[in-house]
Write an enzyme that holds these catalytic residues in place. Structure first.
Site, PDB file in Angstrom:
ATOM      1  N   HIS A   1       6.599   8.564  -1.634  1.00  0.00           N
ATOM      2  CA  HIS A   1       6.414   7.428  -0.736  1.00  0.00           C
ATOM      3  C   HIS A   1       5.109   6.722  -1.115  1.00  0.00           C
ATOM      4  CE1 HIS A   1       9.052   8.967   2.839  1.00  0.00           C
ATOM      5  NE2 HIS A   1       9.671   9.054   1.674  1.00  0.00           N
TER       6      HIS A   1
ATOM      7  N   GLU B   1       2.638   5.819   0.648  1.00  0.00           N
ATOM      8  CA  GLU B   1       1.461   6.436   1.261  1.00  0.00           C
ATOM      9  C   GLU B   1       1.015   7.670   0.490  1.00  0.00           C
ATOM     10  OE1 GLU B   1       4.369   5.544   2.737  1.00  0.00           O
ATOM     11  OE2 GLU B   1       4.117   5.506   4.914  1.00  0.00           O
TER      12      GLU B   1
END
Length: 169
Positions: free
Chosen positions: A59, A61
């Protein structure tokens, strides 16, 4: 910092995250982008690369946190702010807490799976060892619009009709 100046800064850095999300979109990935800011400058940038890397943990993040840790030279990201175009999921929220980020700023909320107040709030969970400040819905329309367009295109490619709210999927 006064609230107006902080809001302006948040909008600016969310623009950086949106540029990363556009890279994900162009690569056929769910268009989520993230940047980590320390002392007023971007130290890490990333976009979703789950399909490209064949890695469920890739992801935006998670990739941005790893890059920021390298930039700082420590796994603790105290003093840092994460800007991300979509509310973090539980996996990312867990990593954010463990890295001890000061603040998370996100664009599009995720009522079904968000872990920064959408479905649950791991970033401020009372029994965890750290809590992050949260600022939500910064440049929400732009962030959500990118996600809506992406999922609408994918559904049209498959010949399916979109649900009422494609951002939640």
């Amino acid at each position: 910092m006064n609230p107006e100046a902080l809001a302006e800064l948040d909008a600016h850095f969310m623009g950086e995250a949106l540029r990363q999300a556009a890279k994900a979109y162009a690569a056929g990935e769910v268009p989520v982008g993230a940047v980590v800011v320390f002392e007023g400058r971007v130290i890490a940038r990333a976009w979703n690369q789950v399909e490209l890397l064949k890695d469920a943990t890739a992801h935006a993040e998670m990739l941005a946190l790893t890059a920021a840790e390298s930039a700082i030279g420590d796994w603790r990201l105290t003093g840092c702010t994460l800007y991300v175009t979509k509310e973090p999921c539980p996996m990312c929220a867990g990593a954010i807490v463990h890295c001890r980020l000061d603040r998370v700023v996100f664009g599009a909320p995720d009522a079904k799976g968000g872990a920064a107040g959408g479905a649950l709030n791991l970033l401020q969970f009372p029994t965890l060892n750290h809590r992050c400040d949260i600022t939500s819905e910064v440049r929400r329309e732009e962030c959500a619009g990118l996600l809506k367009s992406f999922f609408l295109e994918r559904r049209n490619e498959k010949g399916a009709s979109p649900p009422a709210n494609p951002v939640d999927n």
